[in-house]
Write a protein that holds these residues in place. Structure first.
Motif, PDB file in Angstrom:
ATOM      1  N   TYR A   1      40.749  46.648  43.053  1.00 55.27           N
ATOM      2  CA  TYR A   1      41.561  45.566  42.556  1.00 55.27           C
ATOM      3  C   TYR A   1      41.010  44.212  42.690  1.00 55.27           C
ATOM      4  O   TYR A   1      40.901  43.441  41.671  1.00 55.27           O
ATOM      5  N   SER A   2      40.405  43.879  43.880  1.00 58.55           N
ATOM      6  CA  SER A   2      39.895  42.459  44.077  1.00 58.55           C
ATOM      7  C   SER A   2      38.559  42.476  43.515  1.00 58.55           C
ATOM      8  O   SER A   2      38.152  41.316  43.006  1.00 58.55           O
ATOM      9  N   MET A   3      37.850  43.467  43.469  1.00 56.38           N
ATOM     10  CA  MET A   3      36.572  43.508  42.559  1.00 56.38           C
ATOM     11  C   MET A   3      36.681  43.101  41.453  1.00 56.38           C
ATOM     12  O   MET A   3      35.990  42.554  40.618  1.00 56.38           O
TER      13      MET A   3
ATOM     14  N   TYR B   1      39.275  41.580  39.976  1.00 52.03           N
ATOM     15  CA  TYR B   1      39.727  40.240  39.684  1.00 52.03           C
ATOM     16  C   TYR B   1      38.495  39.469  39.606  1.00 52.03           C
ATOM     17  O   TYR B   1      38.517  38.509  38.910  1.00 52.03           O
ATOM     18  N   HIS B   2      37.740  39.298  40.634  1.00 49.93           N
ATOM     19  CA  HIS B   2      36.517  38.578  40.630  1.00 49.93           C
ATOM     20  C   HIS B   2      35.765  38.549  39.515  1.00 49.93           C
ATOM     21  O   HIS B   2      35.067  37.640  38.809  1.00 49.93           O
ATOM     22  N   LEU B   3      35.564  39.879  38.875  1.00 52.80           N
ATOM     23  CA  LEU B   3      34.673  40.210  37.795  1.00 52.80           C
ATOM     24  C   LEU B   3      35.162  39.627  36.487  1.00 52.80           C
ATOM     25  O   LEU B   3      34.530  39.015  35.778  1.00 52.80           O
ATOM     26  N   ILE B   4      36.433  39.703  36.451  1.00 53.70           N
ATOM     27  CA  ILE B   4      37.204  39.160  35.255  1.00 53.70           C
ATOM     28  C   ILE B   4      37.368  37.725  35.272  1.00 53.70           C
ATOM     29  O   ILE B   4      37.175  36.877  34.383  1.00 53.70           O
ATOM     30  N   ARG B   5      37.497  36.923  36.433  1.00 55.39           N
ATOM     31  CA  ARG B   5      37.404  35.566  36.594  1.00 55.39           C
ATOM     32  C   ARG B   5      36.075  35.057  36.448  1.00 55.39           C
ATOM     33  O   ARG B   5      36.173  33.727  35.905  1.00 55.39           O
ATOM     34  N   GLY B   6      35.137  35.789  36.642  1.00 54.81           N
ATOM     35  CA  GLY B   6      33.752  35.202  36.319  1.00 54.81           C
ATOM     36  C   GLY B   6      33.589  34.912  35.051  1.00 54.81           C
ATOM     37  O   GLY B   6      32.401  34.350  34.374  1.00 54.81           O
ATOM     38  N   GLN B   7      34.125  35.583  33.784  1.00 51.91           N
ATOM     39  CA  GLN B   7      34.057  35.464  32.531  1.00 51.91           C
ATOM     40  C   GLN B   7      34.510  34.123  31.962  1.00 51.91           C
ATOM     41  O   GLN B   7      35.179  33.380  32.620  1.00 51.91           O
ATOM     42  N   SER B   8      33.820  33.818  30.781  1.00 53.86           N
ATOM     43  CA  SER B   8      34.449  32.673  29.861  1.00 53.86           C
ATOM     44  C   SER B   8      35.928  32.738  29.453  1.00 53.86           C
ATOM     45  O   SER B   8      36.225  33.927  29.290  1.00 53.86           O
ATOM     46  N   VAL B   9      36.450  31.779  28.996  1.00 54.37           N
ATOM     47  CA  VAL B   9      37.821  31.695  28.387  1.00 54.37           C
ATOM     48  C   VAL B   9      37.860  32.572  27.199  1.00 54.37           C
ATOM     49  O   VAL B   9      38.752  33.412  26.848  1.00 54.37           O
ATOM     50  N   ILE B  10      36.763  32.200  26.400  1.00 54.54           N
ATOM     51  CA  ILE B  10      36.730  33.059  24.820  1.00 54.54           C
ATOM     52  C   ILE B  10      36.524  34.428  25.220  1.00 54.54           C
ATOM     53  O   ILE B  10      37.174  35.146  24.604  1.00 54.54           O
ATOM     54  N   LYS B  11      35.754  34.958  26.011  1.00 57.31           N
ATOM     55  CA  LYS B  11      35.461  36.583  26.363  1.00 57.31           C
ATOM     56  C   LYS B  11      36.929  36.835  26.795  1.00 57.31           C
ATOM     57  O   LYS B  11      37.184  38.051  26.612  1.00 57.31           O
ATOM     58  N   LEU B  12      37.563  36.197  27.885  1.00 53.94           N
ATOM     59  CA  LEU B  12      38.913  36.708  28.402  1.00 53.94           C
ATOM     60  C   LEU B  12      39.924  36.810  27.334  1.00 53.94           C
ATOM     61  O   LEU B  12      40.666  37.912  27.226  1.00 53.94           O
TER      62      LEU B  12
ATOM     63  N   LEU C   1      53.690  39.722  42.788  1.00 53.98           N
ATOM     64  CA  LEU C   1      53.345  40.425  43.872  1.00 53.98           C
ATOM     65  C   LEU C   1      51.902  40.129  44.572  1.00 53.98           C
ATOM     66  O   LEU C   1      51.857  39.997  45.606  1.00 53.98           O
ATOM     67  N   ARG C   2      50.937  40.310  43.688  1.00 50.55           N
ATOM     68  CA  ARG C   2      49.322  39.915  44.227  1.00 50.55           C
ATOM     69  C   ARG C   2      49.548  38.480  44.479  1.00 50.55           C
ATOM     70  O   ARG C   2      48.781  38.448  45.467  1.00 50.55           O
ATOM     71  N   ASN C   3      49.880  37.483  43.663  1.00 48.24           N
ATOM     72  CA  ASN C   3      49.805  36.260  44.251  1.00 48.24           C
ATOM     73  C   ASN C   3      50.603  35.886  45.612  1.00 48.24           C
ATOM     74  O   ASN C   3      50.349  35.408  46.340  1.00 48.24           O
ATOM     75  N   MET C   4      51.687  36.473  45.693  1.00 53.00           N
ATOM     76  CA  MET C   4      52.647  36.384  46.889  1.00 53.00           C
ATOM     77  C   MET C   4      51.864  36.832  47.931  1.00 53.00           C
ATOM     78  O   MET C   4      51.938  36.224  49.282  1.00 53.00           O
ATOM     79  N   GLU C   5      51.010  37.997  47.799  1.00 53.12           N
ATOM     80  CA  GLU C   5      50.404  38.496  49.006  1.00 53.12           C
ATOM     81  C   GLU C   5      49.147  37.550  49.234  1.00 53.12           C
ATOM     82  O   GLU C   5      48.854  37.469  50.444  1.00 53.12           O
ATOM     83  N   GLN C   6      48.445  37.029  48.592  1.00 57.58           N
ATOM     84  CA  GLN C   6      47.458  36.266  48.809  1.00 57.58           C
ATOM     85  C   GLN C   6      48.065  35.199  49.411  1.00 57.58           C
ATOM     86  O   GLN C   6      46.983  34.351  50.502  1.00 57.58           O
TER      87      GLN C   6
ATOM     88  N   VAL D   1      52.484  47.943  45.052  1.00 55.72           N
ATOM     89  CA  VAL D   1      53.286  47.519  46.095  1.00 55.72           C
ATOM     90  C   VAL D   1      52.844  48.310  47.282  1.00 55.72           C
ATOM     91  O   VAL D   1      53.011  47.619  48.490  1.00 55.72           O
ATOM     92  N   THR D   2      52.241  49.394  47.174  1.00 56.97           N
ATOM     93  CA  THR D   2      51.839  50.030  48.743  1.00 56.97           C
ATOM     94  C   THR D   2      50.497  49.263  49.158  1.00 56.97           C
ATOM     95  O   THR D   2      50.374  49.139  50.251  1.00 56.97           O
ATOM     96  N   SER D   3      49.674  48.454  48.338  1.00 59.21           N
ATOM     97  CA  SER D   3      48.564  47.819  48.745  1.00 59.21           C
ATOM     98  C   SER D   3      49.065  46.385  49.166  1.00 59.21           C
ATOM     99  O   SER D   3      48.231  45.709  50.039  1.00 59.21           O
ATOM    100  N   SER D   4      50.227  45.800  48.648  1.00 60.29           N
ATOM    101  CA  SER D   4      50.731  44.548  48.899  1.00 60.29           C
ATOM    102  C   SER D   4      51.441  44.410  50.293  1.00 60.29           C
ATOM    103  O   SER D   4      51.345  43.429  50.871  1.00 60.29           O
ATOM    104  N   ILE D   5      52.236  45.511  50.309  1.00 60.55           N
ATOM    105  CA  ILE D   5      53.340  45.488  51.467  1.00 60.55           C
ATOM    106  C   ILE D   5      52.954  46.420  52.446  1.00 60.55           C
ATOM    107  O   ILE D   5      52.814  47.740  52.264  1.00 60.55           O
TER     108      ILE D   5
END
Length: 552
Positions: A166-168, A170-181, A307-312, A402-406
């Protein structure tokens, strides 16, 4: 001629007299009077004074001119009713949405609560079967076989999801431009609808292949290929929803919120694509079911993002209030778009607001019919066909997040997990009881009890529908009053093998299960025509019937 006392004409003595008037033509005397009238009128116009044509007189006429709306009473009454209909749409639509979301919640909680217990009971029956002996040829009931298949698919896909980082992603999608997303998010929505329509067919094919009577001629590729197809579908659909949740999470965590604003504006583009099209009641029912499924799925996606943001942020409660405005904006935009869209669709197509109560009664009919002794499908599968909501991929993703966050460590943590599981079971049971009671009320208000307790029979291969109806009446021998007093939670009774196989279905699948050659026999039966009402078409519509001869 003048000596005879005839009147003088306009013509001189040198000119010949005009011919006598024929039948239907004016006489010379009438012509003379007409010409004299116009000459006198022309003279009066010349004598008219200039103040009569003044600007003041025109303005005075415009200011004092009147009209009566009551001369076209029907037109203005219709306009007023349209305004009242638009004002009623938010209330009626949200009542349908509220009921539909709790139906989806009931089917979703079933995967986490009752399905593991049913799988455990089915496995216990299979293990202890030699102790009781074989009373019939079936080792397990068809419902138990389907439960075991669902449980195995759920477990296999859960372990397969561990290989997706999931982390990989997330960073792969975050590196894209706004129009691509933005383009990716739109493509994911379309892909989700397409794969959902095909996925439910894959699961239904697996269930029927695994439970089909063995005496019949084999017309399938086998249970194992269908099983692998179902596992592959659930895994791919779970990854697709995971990418959707990740894109939404990136939009939440962007600094300028531009991506989130663009994604929310995409909902308003949906108004343009649907408002100016012609809609019938059946098509509007499909759209309403799609909106229910979309809204519930968005709620689950928002839960995953939180859940993902609260875990971070190490489960800091203060960060939850940072996410709260964005969550409210997403939910508010969904509600506003649905209200505006349905309000204008009903306005342009002259559909009353009472149609949403019919839609709600159709959904309630599915719930009540799935609790009968002669039910032919599980309720979660019925919701999947009607709304396009398939809970297995979403459940796999939620369990993975849930199992990866808690992290569960220590005896106290496991006690909390057990208490939480008991709370989920209590919530599921309470939700089911309330929904069943409200569904019975809606079915009774819509006067659909006759369809419920007198289902239409579909003919089995090789036997006409008329003979099977008589067989059904003779084997059952139960009146409508006795059926109404029967508990809707009883288990289905398995019929013996030497009896003809009877398939009792509701009107929702009548088109699919009735062969073409036997439709004439069913249409000629007067007793079955009594069970068909004006709302029959709503029970024949599911989420994926977008075109074809099932829509009038």
């Amino acid at each position: 001629d003048s000596g005879r006392g005839e009147p003088k004409t306009l013509w001189g003595s040198s000119e010949p007299r005009p011919p006598a008037a024929g039948p239907g033509q004016p006489s010379p005397q009438q012509r003379t009077e007409t010409l004299g009238f116009y000459e006198s009128d022309r003279g009066r116009k010349k004598k008219r004074s200039l103040p009569d044509l003044s600007l003041l007189r025109f303005i005075s006429a415009e200011l004092t001119r009147g009209y009566f709306l009551e001369h076209n009473e029907a037109k203005y009454t219709e306009r007023r009713e349209r305004v009242y209909t638009c004002m009623r749409i938010p209330k009626e639509l949200e009542k349908l949405m509220f009921f539909g979301i709790f139906l989806c919640l009931d089917a979703f909680l079933y995967v986490f609560t009752l399905l593991p217990l049913r799988v455990f009971l089915a496995m216990f029956r299979f293990i202890t079967l030699p102790c009781y002996g074989l009373r019939d040829r079936r080792l397990l009931q068809p419902a138990q076989v389907c439960d075991i298949l669902k449980g195995v698919i759920l477990v296999i896909c859960y372990f397969m999801m561990h290989y997706v980082d999931y982390s990989m992603m997330y960073h792969l999608i975050r590196g894209q431009s706004v129009i691509k997303l933005y383009i990716i998010y739109n493509m994911l929505e379309v892909a989700d609808r397409l794969i959902s329509s095909f996925g439910q067919d894959i699961l239904d094919a697996l269930y029927w292949t695994a439970t089909e009577p063995k005496e019949r001629k084999r017309a399938h590729i086998g249970v194992i290929p269908h099983f692998f197809m179902a596992v592959l579908y659930v895994f791919l659909h779970a990854i697709l929803i995971m990418v959707q949740a990740t894109t939404l999470n990136v939009a939440f965590n962007s600094h300028n919120k531009s991506l989130l604003t663009i994604m929310m504006s995409n909902n308003f583009v949906e108004i343009k694509g649907s408002v100016f099209k012609k809609f019938e009641k059946n098509n509007l029912f499909q759209m309403s079911n799609s909106d229910i499924k979309e809204r519930f799925t968005n709620y689950v996606l928002l839960l995953i993002v939180c859940l993902r943001n609260m875990e971070q942020f190490s489960w800091n409660p203060d960060h939850l209030w940072v996410l709260f405005p964005d969550v409210c904006m997403v939910v508010a935009s969904e509600i506003a778009v649905d209200i505006v869209k349905h309000a204008f669709i009903t306005k342009f197509n002259d559909i009353t607001a009472d149609v949403y109560s019919e839609y709600r009664a159709s959904l309630a009919f599915d719930l009540v019919s799935s609790r009968q002794k002669n039910a032919y499908t599980d309720y979660s599968d019925s919701v999947s066909r009607r709304m396009g909501f398939i809970p297995l991929p979403l459940a796999v993703l939620l369990i993975r997040v849930v199992t990866s966050s808690i992290k569960v460590q220590g005896v106290l943590a496991y006690v909390c997990v057990v208490l939480f599981y008991c709370g989920l079971i209590s919530l599921k049971v309470l939700n089911s009881i309330v929904l069943l009671g409200k569904s019975c009320q809606y079915v009774k208000e819509a006067k659909m009890e006759e369809k419920l307790f007198n289902p239409v029979l579909t003919a089995t291969p090789g036997k006409p529908a008329g003979k099977q109806q008589g067989t059904f009446k003779s084997t059952q021998g139960i009146s409508t009053d006795e059926n109404s007093s029967t508990s809707v939670t009883n288990q289905p009774v398995h019929q013996k093998e030497n009896m003809p196989s009877l398939l009792v279905t509701s009107n929702s699948d009548q088109f699919l299960t009735t062969p073409d050659g036997e439709e004439k026999d069913i249409s000629q039966d007067s007793s079955e025509l009594k069970h068909r009402s004006a709302k029959k078409d709503l029970l024949e519509i599911d989420r994926f019937t977008i075109c074809g001869n099932r829509i009038d």
